[in-house]
Structure formats: structure tokens, C-alpha cells
Design an enzyme around this catalytic site. Structure first.
Site: not given
Ligand code: GLU
Length: 481
Positions: A258-260
Site C-alpha cells: 500500500s501507499k505506506r
């Protein structure tokens, strides 16, 4: 022709191109390259609420940027190539309807008029009983007259596939080996709606069959759809393709990417200035373990070495740091001309000559991991930097810093600084001001670059030239006091 290997990438145009999807496309492409097969792009746009023309453009741009030149299928809004089109599903509705009619007449599918509320009640019952939800099969039992009546009243319906209960569905997966499912777990599933739009599992089977797809290579998230698709293949008497389900791509902490974990959109890397060749190389390793263990490979080597048998079935980690390391390697290996060509557009606008810009780009090259870093790395040459706080503190601890700068200003006003005379001119200023060593270099560095650390003065000062150095020193001298 019948022996030709044909694979397809079949994205739904509902957003940006996720790294995971791009990897699916890449592995299909590599498989086609390796086997002398054909690679087809099909657009699965039946989700009318989420599909957008912009997302279709992103798909085409993404594949082109990565260098996955496909042989057949969708190439642009009204551009298609190949004899098995149309290659976007919304243009194939009449085909799906024809096949739906076939299934209905064979009694392998039936119309279901249950409302959403009725289905929800069934679902709640299952939840209460702690059993997985399965459609009750109520509408399968509708009598001929009742069915006709409902159809003539144009009641909303869905078409459901009639699943034989408690049968084993088997198929072989090139990545996972033999897979088995019991149809007990699969209720009579929906294959189309009354608006004539098919559901994915149905459309995909018809398309793969009619497009003569021999190998279906896609993400593991579709593994649970495959038994339904196998049932449909069997119902039509179609030959099963080979399947290969690629493991999911995880972040460094092994959770879903994910974007994390960094950028998850392929084109975000293009925009940050990653090289498509580096991306191609890095992504080829997301699940593929080359036999020779060598990770840095040219495209040609990847084509030669890639083997679907060496694709692993556990999740593969997308590590942005490693990708960046690889991109750095690729940038350092570029011929100088290409490096300049790629990096020049990133340099902020300056009045300086082309030669000056190229010189700066050469100087900062070893630090460039991706091209959008260039303005930052080059800023020492391109902007007048105000003295930062740390440097100002250092400055105040130096004896006669201002006098040293005035001396250097005088020297530079009389001489154009070059690589050759740089050392001597600094020494001359030192002599004038009666300082040497750090007391000489540090004020010069701070007054010209604004910082305590940075590239060697012998690189920076000649690149800026005497007039620019003088201008910076005069400005900073005024402000630092
Ligand atoms: N449209 C599906 C997706 O984007 C394709 C799945 C498949 O390859 O069968 O996930």
C-alpha cells in the site's frame, strides 16, 4: 496456428496501474517472449460505474512506458489490431448474450428474480447459522409459465449458473501445482444481469476461449474465481487453458502493498524519474527467482532466462529501496549522452549555457538515484543559497571570516576562476587575510554555498564562475552580519 501460445493481460480500467497489475502484465509478456507466443491486451470495462476512459489511457501509457509491446488487442480508443476483436468487453455484449442463451437452453443456467432484499434475508440466516452463504436455488424451480410471465413483465433478473453440488473441480496451476475445490462451497453464481452486462467470471471464459488464449497468467486474487470459470468451460465443452496464479506483492513488512510502503502506481515511478529498464528488471524479480541468482540483467538476458517454473508461490516483497538501488546502478551505467538527455529536462531553468548545464549534470551524476533528485542535487550550482542556521553558527566561530571573504571577493574580481587556478586563488585570498586551513575554506564554502558541507570547492567554484561567486559572497556577507 493452434499450437501458438497466446496470453493476455486483461485489466479493468478503474484507476491507476498498480505495481501488482504491471507485474502481471510483465510476466505475461515475458512468457510470450520466451515461448515465441503472442501477447494480447484486452480491456475489461464491464464495471460501468468505475471504468473511465482516462484509466484506459493510463493502461496503454503504462505498458508502453515499461516497454511491453503487445502484439494484438486494444491499442487506443478506436484502434485495435487482431482477428479476435473487439478487445474491450463493452463492445462484446451481443457475444456474451448469445452464449448466455446457449447455457439457458441447455438448462445449465437459469434466470433468478429474487430481489436484493430476499437475498439479504438468506444471507443473514446463513450468518446466524454460522454457515457460508449460498444462494438457495429457489428460482431454479420456477415453472415454465411463471418464468414466461416474469420475463414478459420485464422483471429485473440475474442469470445464475446451475452448479452441480458436491463435485470436485480440479485444475493444474503452473505456479501452485494441482488445485482442487469442492462445489459445495460454490452456490449458483450470477453470470449476467438483465441489462445485458455479464459478470466477470462469465465474460472472461467466453473471451479467453474465443481469443484462443492458451495460458491464463494473473494475480492470486483470482484463484478463488478459477473453479467457477472451470465449471463454465466444462459446461460449454471448451478446452481448459493452463492457469498460473502469481503471488501477491507485499510491502517490506509483509503486509499487502500500500501507499505506506512507497508509490504503488507504476507511472508514479516514471514521474519520479526512474528508468523503465530498471523498473523492468526490478519487477521481473517480483516472484521470479532466476536460476543463476543474478539479479541485474538486461532485457535480453531476462527474455532468455525467464521460466515460469522458477516463479515462486509465496508473496513477493516490493522493496522501494532495492528498486532505487537498482535504478542508481542503471543511471550510472548509462552512456553519458543518454544520461544528459534524460537529466537535462529536470534541471531548473537557468540563463546558463547548455555546456554549463551539462557540466553540472556530470558533476552530480554519482549522486543521482532517480532523475527528480536533480534539482536538489544541482541546487548548489543553480540557486543562490541563503546561509543556513548550522552554517551561520560555524561562521560565527571563525576568526576574521568577513575579512577572508572580502579578500576572496577582491581576488575573484581580478581573476576568472577555473579548475586550474582555483587552489591558487583561494591561497592568494588566504595570504591577504592572514588565514589558512579551515579558517580559509570554511567562510568561502559557507558564503558561496550557504552550507557547511557539500561538493568540493574545486568543483563548485569554477562551475559557478567568478561573477556568480562574488555575487553570492556579497549577498551572504550582508545577510550574515
Ligand atoms: N479484469 C480482471 C482484473 O483486472 C482480469 C482478471 C483476469 O486476468 O482474469 O483483475
Amino acid at each position: 496456428m493452434s499450437d501458438t501460445i497466446r496470453v493476455r493481460f486483461a485489466p479493468s480500467p478503474t484507476g491507476y496501474m498498480h505495481i501488482g497489475n504491471a507485474r502481471t502484465a510483465l510476466f505475461n509478456y515475458l512468457f510470450a517472449k520466451k515461448t515465441g507466443g503472442q501477447f494480447i491486451l484486452r480491456i475489461e470495462d464491464t464495471d460501468q460505474e468505475r471504468s473511465t476512459p482516462e484509466a484506459v489511457r493510463v493502461i496503454v501509457d503504462s505498458l508502453k512506458w515499461l516497454g511491453l509491446d503487445w502484439d494484438e488487442g486494444y491499442f487506443g480508443l478506436s484502434e485495435e489490431k487482431g482477428e479476435f476483436g473487439p478487445y474491450s468487453q463493452m463492445k462484446r455484449l451481443s457475444i456474451y448474450n448469445e452464449y448466455l442463451d446457449k447455457l439457458i437452453s441447455l438448462k445449465k443456467a437459469y434466470y433468478c428474480f429474487c430481489t436484493e432484499e430476499e437475498i439479504e434475508i438468506e444471507r443473514q440466516k446463513a450468518v446466524k447459522a454460522g454457515t457460508p452463504y449460498k444462494y438457495s436455488g429457489k428460482c431454479k424451480k420456477l415453472g415454465e409459465a411463471e418464468l414466461k410471465d416474469k420475463l414478459s413483465k420485464k422483471e429485473r433478473f440475474v442469470a445464475r449458473f446451475a452448479v452441480t453440488d458436491n463435485a470436485l473441480v480440479k485444475f493444474n496451476d503452473l505456479v501452485r501445482g494441482p488445485v482442487e475445490f469442492n462445489t459445495k462451497e460454490i452456490g449458483d453464481f450470477v453470470i449476467a444481469r438483465s441489462d445485458g452486462i455479464p459478470i466477470y467470471n462469465f465474460a472472461v471464459v467466453i473471451d479467453d476461449q474465443l481469443m484462443k488464449i492458451t495460458h491464463v497468467i494473473r494475480g492470486e486474487d483470482h484463484l478463488s474465481n478459477t473453479p467457477r470459470q472451470v465449471l463454465l468451460y466444462q459446461a460449454f465443452g471448451f478446452k481448459l487453458p493452463e492457469f498460473a496464479h502469481l503471488s501477491m506483492i507485499l510491502g517490506a513488512d509483509r503486509s499487502k502493498l500500500s501507499k505506506r510502503h512507497g508509490e504503488t502506481s507504476l507511472l508514479a515511478y516514471r514521474d519520479k524519474g526512474y528508468l523503465p529498464e530498471a523498473m523492468f528488471n526490478y519487477m521481473s524479480l517480483l516472484g521470479w527467482y532466476p536460476k543463476d541468482g543474478v539479479e541485474l540483467k538486461t532485457k535480453g538476458e531476462i527474455f532468455k532466462d525467464f521460466d515460469i517454473k522458477d516463479v515462486g508461490h509465496s508473496g513477493s516483497i516490493f522493496d522501494e529501496k532495492k528498486l532505487t538501488w537498482m535504478n542508481h546502478e542503471y543511471i550510472q551505467k548509462l552512456p553519458e549522452e543518454s544520461y544528459i538527455k534524460y537529466s537535462l529536462p529536470y534541471l531548473v531553468k537557468t540563463e546558463k549555457s547548455e555546456d554549463w548545464k551539462k557540466d553540472v549534470l556530470r558533476k552530480i551524476r554519482t549522486g543521482v538515484k532517480f532523475f527528480s533528485q536533480i534539482p536538489g542535487l544541482a541546487s548548489i550550482y543553480t540557486e543562490v543559497k541563503a546561509v543556513d542556521e548550522k552554517a551561520a553558527n560555524v561562521w560565527s566561530g571563525i576568526n576574521n571570516a568577513a575579512a577572508t571573504i572580502n579578500a576572496f571577493i577582491e581576488v575573484l574580481k581580478a581573476n576568472e576562476i577555473t579548475k586550474e587556478n582555483c587552489k591558487a586563488l583561494i591561497a592568494e585570498a588566504g595570504k591577504k587575510a592572514g588565514v589558512k586551513g579551515k579558517d580559509l575554506f570554511m567562510p568561502i564554502r559557507i558564503a558561496i554555498t550557504g552550507a557547511e558541507h557539500g561538493d568540493e570547492l574545486a568543483n563548485v567554484l569554477p562551475a559557478l564562475g567568478s561573477a556568480e561567486c562574488v555575487k553570492r559572497m556579497e549577498t551572504n556577507l550582508k545577510n550574515i552580519k
